[in-house]
Design an enzyme around this catalytic site. Structure first.
Site, PDB file in Angstrom:
ATOM      1  N   ARG A   1      -1.718  -3.219  50.372  1.00 43.81           N
ATOM      2  CA  ARG A   1      -0.838  -3.814  51.382  1.00 43.81           C
ATOM      3  C   ARG A   1       0.581  -4.080  50.865  1.00 43.81           C
ATOM      4  O   ARG A   1       1.478  -4.373  51.636  1.00 43.81           O
ATOM      5  CB  ARG A   1      -1.458  -5.105  51.927  1.00 43.81           C
ATOM      6  CG  ARG A   1      -2.514  -4.819  52.976  1.00 43.81           C
ATOM      7  CD  ARG A   1      -3.064  -6.091  53.551  1.00 43.81           C
ATOM      8  NE  ARG A   1      -4.073  -6.674  52.675  1.00 43.81           N
ATOM      9  CZ  ARG A   1      -4.506  -7.938  52.754  1.00 43.81           C
ATOM     10  NH1 ARG A   1      -3.991  -8.751  53.661  1.00 43.81           N
ATOM     11  NH2 ARG A   1      -5.440  -8.383  51.938  1.00 43.81           N
TER      12      ARG A   1
ATOM     13  N   GLN B   1     -12.709  -1.932  35.732  1.00 46.09           N
ATOM     14  CA  GLN B   1     -13.714  -1.918  36.789  1.00 46.09           C
ATOM     15  C   GLN B   1     -13.401  -0.650  37.593  1.00 46.09           C
ATOM     16  O   GLN B   1     -12.488  -0.646  38.410  1.00 46.09           O
ATOM     17  CB  GLN B   1     -13.594  -3.168  37.673  1.00 46.09           C
ATOM     18  CG  GLN B   1     -14.656  -3.241  38.755  1.00 46.09           C
ATOM     19  CD  GLN B   1     -14.351  -4.296  39.803  1.00 46.09           C
ATOM     20  OE1 GLN B   1     -13.197  -4.677  40.003  1.00 46.09           O
ATOM     21  NE2 GLN B   1     -15.377  -4.750  40.501  1.00 46.09           N
TER      22      GLN B   1
ATOM     23  N   GLY C   1     -16.578  -5.745  44.190  1.00 45.70           N
ATOM     24  CA  GLY C   1     -16.619  -7.180  44.471  1.00 45.70           C
ATOM     25  C   GLY C   1     -16.290  -8.036  43.267  1.00 45.70           C
ATOM     26  O   GLY C   1     -16.328  -7.562  42.120  1.00 45.70           O
TER      27      GLY C   1
ATOM     28  N   GLY D   1     -13.357 -17.807  51.877  1.00 44.58           N
ATOM     29  CA  GLY D   1     -14.734 -18.257  51.749  1.00 44.58           C
ATOM     30  C   GLY D   1     -14.776 -19.766  51.986  1.00 44.58           C
ATOM     31  O   GLY D   1     -13.854 -20.476  51.630  1.00 44.58           O
TER      32      GLY D   1
ATOM     33  N   ASN E   1     -12.531 -21.756  49.420  1.00 44.29           N
ATOM     34  CA  ASN E   1     -12.671 -21.340  48.025  1.00 44.29           C
ATOM     35  C   ASN E   1     -11.370 -20.727  47.526  1.00 44.29           C
ATOM     36  O   ASN E   1     -10.870 -19.764  48.100  1.00 44.29           O
ATOM     37  CB  ASN E   1     -13.807 -20.307  47.927  1.00 44.29           C
ATOM     38  CG  ASN E   1     -13.953 -19.734  46.528  1.00 44.29           C
ATOM     39  OD1 ASN E   1     -13.593 -20.379  45.556  1.00 44.29           O
ATOM     40  ND2 ASN E   1     -14.500 -18.525  46.449  1.00 44.29           N
TER      41      ASN E   1
ATOM     42  N   ASN F   1      -0.677 -10.744  48.880  1.00 45.09           N
ATOM     43  CA  ASN F   1      -1.281  -9.489  49.327  1.00 45.09           C
ATOM     44  C   ASN F   1      -0.251  -8.481  49.805  1.00 45.09           C
ATOM     45  O   ASN F   1      -0.444  -7.287  49.688  1.00 45.09           O
ATOM     46  CB  ASN F   1      -2.287  -9.761  50.452  1.00 45.09           C
ATOM     47  CG  ASN F   1      -3.531 -10.445  49.917  1.00 45.09           C
ATOM     48  OD1 ASN F   1      -4.140  -9.966  48.970  1.00 45.09           O
ATOM     49  ND2 ASN F   1      -3.870 -11.573  50.482  1.00 45.09           N
TER      50      ASN F   1
ATOM     51  N   LYS G   1      28.723  -9.425  28.154  1.00 48.91           N
ATOM     52  CA  LYS G   1      27.436  -8.839  27.797  1.00 48.91           C
ATOM     53  C   LYS G   1      27.358  -8.769  26.297  1.00 48.91           C
ATOM     54  O   LYS G   1      28.317  -8.313  25.663  1.00 48.91           O
ATOM     55  CB  LYS G   1      27.325  -7.434  28.397  1.00 48.91           C
ATOM     56  CG  LYS G   1      25.987  -6.787  28.183  1.00 48.91           C
ATOM     57  CD  LYS G   1      26.084  -5.292  27.917  1.00 48.91           C
ATOM     58  CE  LYS G   1      26.653  -5.004  26.544  1.00 48.91           C
ATOM     59  NZ  LYS G   1      26.623  -3.614  26.133  1.00 48.91           N
TER      60      LYS G   1
ATOM     61  N   TYR H   1      36.531  -8.530  30.774  1.00 52.66           N
ATOM     62  CA  TYR H   1      35.229  -7.995  30.366  1.00 52.66           C
ATOM     63  C   TYR H   1      35.095  -8.097  28.855  1.00 52.66           C
ATOM     64  O   TYR H   1      35.940  -7.564  28.114  1.00 52.66           O
ATOM     65  CB  TYR H   1      35.052  -6.530  30.801  1.00 52.66           C
ATOM     66  CG  TYR H   1      33.778  -5.947  30.218  1.00 52.66           C
ATOM     67  CD1 TYR H   1      32.537  -6.421  30.621  1.00 52.66           C
ATOM     68  CD2 TYR H   1      33.816  -4.969  29.223  1.00 52.66           C
ATOM     69  CE1 TYR H   1      31.360  -5.947  30.058  1.00 52.66           C
ATOM     70  CE2 TYR H   1      32.646  -4.474  28.665  1.00 52.66           C
ATOM     71  CZ  TYR H   1      31.429  -4.975  29.083  1.00 52.66           C
ATOM     72  OH  TYR H   1      30.262  -4.513  28.525  1.00 52.66           O
TER      73      TYR H   1
ATOM     74  N   ASN I   1      41.821 -17.379  22.680  1.00 51.93           N
ATOM     75  CA  ASN I   1      42.201 -17.363  24.089  1.00 51.93           C
ATOM     76  C   ASN I   1      42.289 -15.910  24.558  1.00 51.93           C
ATOM     77  O   ASN I   1      43.045 -15.121  23.987  1.00 51.93           O
ATOM     78  CB  ASN I   1      43.568 -18.049  24.233  1.00 51.93           C
ATOM     79  CG  ASN I   1      43.918 -18.292  25.687  1.00 51.93           C
ATOM     80  OD1 ASN I   1      43.748 -17.414  26.528  1.00 51.93           O
ATOM     81  ND2 ASN I   1      44.404 -19.474  25.986  1.00 51.93           N
TER      82      ASN I   1
HETATM   83  C1  UD1 Z   1     -12.277 -14.028  47.442  1.00 53.58           C
HETATM   84  C2  UD1 Z   1     -13.482 -14.951  47.539  1.00 53.58           C
HETATM   85  C3  UD1 Z   1     -13.263 -15.965  48.658  1.00 53.58           C
HETATM   86  C4  UD1 Z   1     -11.984 -16.745  48.401  1.00 53.58           C
HETATM   87  C5  UD1 Z   1     -10.815 -15.787  48.223  1.00 53.58           C
HETATM   88  C6  UD1 Z   1      -9.604 -16.566  47.779  1.00 53.58           C
HETATM   89  C7  UD1 Z   1     -15.448 -13.690  46.816  1.00 53.58           C
HETATM   90  C8  UD1 Z   1     -16.632 -12.928  47.274  1.00 53.58           C
HETATM   91  N1  UD1 Z   1     -14.655 -14.154  47.773  1.00 53.58           N
HETATM   92  O1  UD1 Z   1     -12.187 -13.350  48.675  1.00 53.58           O
HETATM   93  O2  UD1 Z   1     -14.364 -16.859  48.730  1.00 53.58           O
HETATM   94  O3  UD1 Z   1     -11.730 -17.637  49.467  1.00 53.58           O
HETATM   95  O4  UD1 Z   1     -11.094 -14.809  47.206  1.00 53.58           O
HETATM   96  O5  UD1 Z   1      -8.489 -15.727  47.764  1.00 53.58           O
HETATM   97  O6  UD1 Z   1     -15.263 -13.891  45.639  1.00 53.58           O
HETATM   98  N2  UD1 Z   1     -11.125  -8.266  42.547  1.00 53.58           N
HETATM   99  C9  UD1 Z   1     -11.495  -7.418  41.524  1.00 53.58           C
HETATM  100  N3  UD1 Z   1     -12.501  -6.537  41.732  1.00 53.58           N
HETATM  101  C10 UD1 Z   1     -13.178  -6.482  42.908  1.00 53.58           C
HETATM  102  C11 UD1 Z   1     -12.798  -7.353  43.943  1.00 53.58           C
HETATM  103  C12 UD1 Z   1     -11.779  -8.230  43.737  1.00 53.58           C
HETATM  104  O7  UD1 Z   1     -10.900  -7.445  40.441  1.00 53.58           O
HETATM  105  O8  UD1 Z   1     -14.083  -5.657  43.007  1.00 53.58           O
HETATM  106  C13 UD1 Z   1     -10.028  -9.214  42.311  1.00 53.58           C
HETATM  107  C14 UD1 Z   1      -8.805  -8.917  43.151  1.00 53.58           C
HETATM  108  O9  UD1 Z   1      -7.893  -8.146  42.434  1.00 53.58           O
HETATM  109  C15 UD1 Z   1      -8.264 -10.309  43.417  1.00 53.58           C
HETATM  110  C16 UD1 Z   1      -9.490 -11.202  43.402  1.00 53.58           C
HETATM  111  O10 UD1 Z   1     -10.489 -10.483  42.708  1.00 53.58           O
HETATM  112  O11 UD1 Z   1      -7.406 -10.742  42.394  1.00 53.58           O
HETATM  113  C17 UD1 Z   1      -9.981 -11.558  44.776  1.00 53.58           C
HETATM  114  O12 UD1 Z   1     -10.204 -10.398  45.515  1.00 53.58           O
HETATM  115  P1  UD1 Z   1      -9.974 -10.361  47.084  1.00 53.58           P
HETATM  116  O13 UD1 Z   1     -10.453  -9.098  47.620  1.00 53.58           O
HETATM  117  O14 UD1 Z   1      -8.582 -10.780  47.386  1.00 53.58           O
HETATM  118  O15 UD1 Z   1     -10.949 -11.552  47.493  1.00 53.58           O
HETATM  119  P2  UD1 Z   1     -11.366 -11.964  48.928  1.00 53.58           P
HETATM  120  O16 UD1 Z   1     -12.340 -10.973  49.466  1.00 53.58           O
HETATM  121  O17 UD1 Z   1     -10.184 -12.285  49.699  1.00 53.58           O
END
Ligand code: UD1
Ligand code: CA
Length: 461
Positions: A23, A83, A88, A149, A179, A236, A343, A358, A369
């Protein structure tokens, strides 16, 4: 960043940064975009460093080489894991497991795109751990909980479980305690429980948040610690980035003022993550301070100045409309005026450069001066060369100093001189054609020009 008081047990930190950041619509990885002149990553690693961790692990996505390189420059010794597939937050932390092999004590999970978690909030999480909570989650109250969350809690802060918005029923969606994503607990326990996290949910992802119900099922107590919503501001897209910048600036301005600097119109002054303003510094409106700037006590920055990577000595005045670039250092009580650019220039105490000047790749001695329009010609199109100006030298208006060149102490450079050879101490350098006056020539020329114009007008009519 200040160091949080270290609890009795060691701490390791995992920073998640594998998000695609689509995004942002950018060729640059999201976490390398900047707020307050430092990348989001640098802010997050700063928060991590404040915990005094034994080990710091960064989880990057596929092709995260640029992010990894930036991280190594910020935190030497950081471990980087990839990763490859974004399955997730729980999966991301699990990817860090090999890099956490053998760690003792606690694990704290941070997000690289959430740059403002306060050290005090992390300290309160540590305190909750000290008070016996097995797993601690940082939450916040939000009037607009949207896609966050939800923390399902009992009144006393006991955390029962975390439900993602997309998996929540209407009752859970009505919960306003959210969260932040930051979680702390015993490393070994968290890594063990992560093995049991599944992906049977609306997004088909392995949720870190599932650790709470898994912990509770084993009788491990979980707690929510709340922080201000502003700390959890995540980035984001570019609109979020601008909001984060505004939040950063508001905080930095306030901190500068509380530390004894006067900002005449604070909302027009832009500061950086490492800006240091001394006591009784005054910053007038519309000043931009980039990274690496230190302004000593009692100095004054007048309006419309642009400063970066420079030091300004006590009592010095700069601007209005001055630009100080990398490697510039002004001694005490220097006077740098309007339309002056510097600089990689070191000015000793009391140097004056009042207007239209400059100074690049130069050292200027005390009390010298530099007249209006003084220019150091430091670049020959290939290399940069140095100019040395001795103490109490006087450089006349519109002098060009062709580097490499040295003007001695107490020397005098005449107005309009192009200096190509060193000037000895106390000498006068003058290099310009002698003036001659032709009596009556101005009047004659004026008459000739007027006659020509009249002839032209006649031929055109
Ligand atoms: C996550 C939380 C949610 C919380 C929110 C806060 C989970 C399941 N959900 O949601 O409860 O309210 O953050 O912003 O944890 N990332 C990885 N690898 C992945 C997925 C994510 O490194 O596979 C990293 C992203 O780069 C980011 C962070 O984890 O820095 C959170 O990922 P994002 O997708 O923004 O989380 P949400 O689904 O919004
Ligand atoms: Ca997600």
């Amino acid at each position: 960043m200040e160091r949080v008081e270290k609890p009795g047990r060691p701490i390791s930190v995992v920073v998640l940064a594998a998000g695609a950041g689509t995004r942002m619509r950018s060729d640059r990885p999201k976490v390398l975009h900047e707020v307050g002149g430092a990348s989001l990553l640098a802010h997050a690693l700063g928060a991590a460093a404040a915990l005094g961790p034994e080990r710091t692990v960064l989880v990057v996505g596929h092709g995260g080489e640029a992010v990894a390189e930036a991280a190594r420059a910020i935190t030497p010794g950081i471990r980087i894991v990839e990763q490859a597939e974004r399955l997730g937050t729980g999966h991301a932390v699990r990817c860090a497991a090999p890099a956490l092999d053998g760690v003792e004590g606690d694990l704290v999970v941070l997000y690289a795109d959430t740059p403002f978690i306060a050290p005090e909030s992390l300290a309160r999480m540590a305190a909750a751990r000290d008070a016996g909570a097995g797993l601690v989650v940082l939450g916040f109250e939000s009037a607009d909980p949207g896609r966050y969350g939800r923390l399902v809690t009992e009144g006393d802060g006991t955390l029962l479980r975390i439900v993602e918005a997309r998996d929540a029923g209407p009752g859970e969606l009505a919960i306003t305690t959210c969260n932040s994503g930051v979680m702390a607990g015993e490393a070994a326990t968290m890594l063990r429980l992560l093995e049991h996290v599944g992906n049977d949910n609306a997004q088909g992802e392995y949720y870190l948040t599932d650790l709470v119900s898994l912990a509770r099922a084993e009788g491990i107590g979980c707690r929510a610690v709340l922080c201000d919503e502003a700390e959890t501001l995540g980035v984001n897209d570019r609109a979020d980035l601008a909001r984060a910048e505004a939040a950063f600036q508001a905080r930095a301005r306030r901190a500068a003022m509380l530390a004894g600097a006067t900002l005449v119109a604070p909302e027009t002054v832009f500061l950086s993550h490492d800006t240091r303003l001394g006591r009784d510094v005054t910053v007038e409106p519309n000043v931009v301070i980039g990274p690496g700037v230190e302004v000593a006590d009692g100095a004054r920055i007048a309006g419309f100045c642009h400063l970066e990577h420079c030091r300004i000595g006590p009592g010095a005045t700069v601007g209005p409309f001055a630009r100080l670039r990398g490697g510039t250092a002004l001694g005490a009580d220097c006077r740098v005026g309007n339309f002056v650019e510097m600089k990689n220039a070191t000015l000793a105490a009391g140097v004056k450069a009042g207007h239209l000047t400059y100074v690049g790749d130069a050292a200027v001695g005390a009390g010298a001066n530099l007249g209006a329009g003084t220019v150091t010609c430091n670049y020959d199109g290939v290399d940069k060369h140095r100019t040395e100006i001795g103490a109490h030298a006087f450089i006349g208006t519109h002098a060009a100093l062709v580097a490499p060149v040295t003007v001695g102490e107490g020397a005098y450079v005449a107005t309009g001189t192009v200096v190509t050879e060193d000037v000895p101490d106390e000498a006068l350098a003058i290099a310009r054609p002698r003036q001659t006056n032709r009596e009556g020539l101005a009047a004659r020329l004026r008459k000739t020009f007027a006659a020509r114009k009249a002839a032209r007008a006649r031929s055109e009519s």
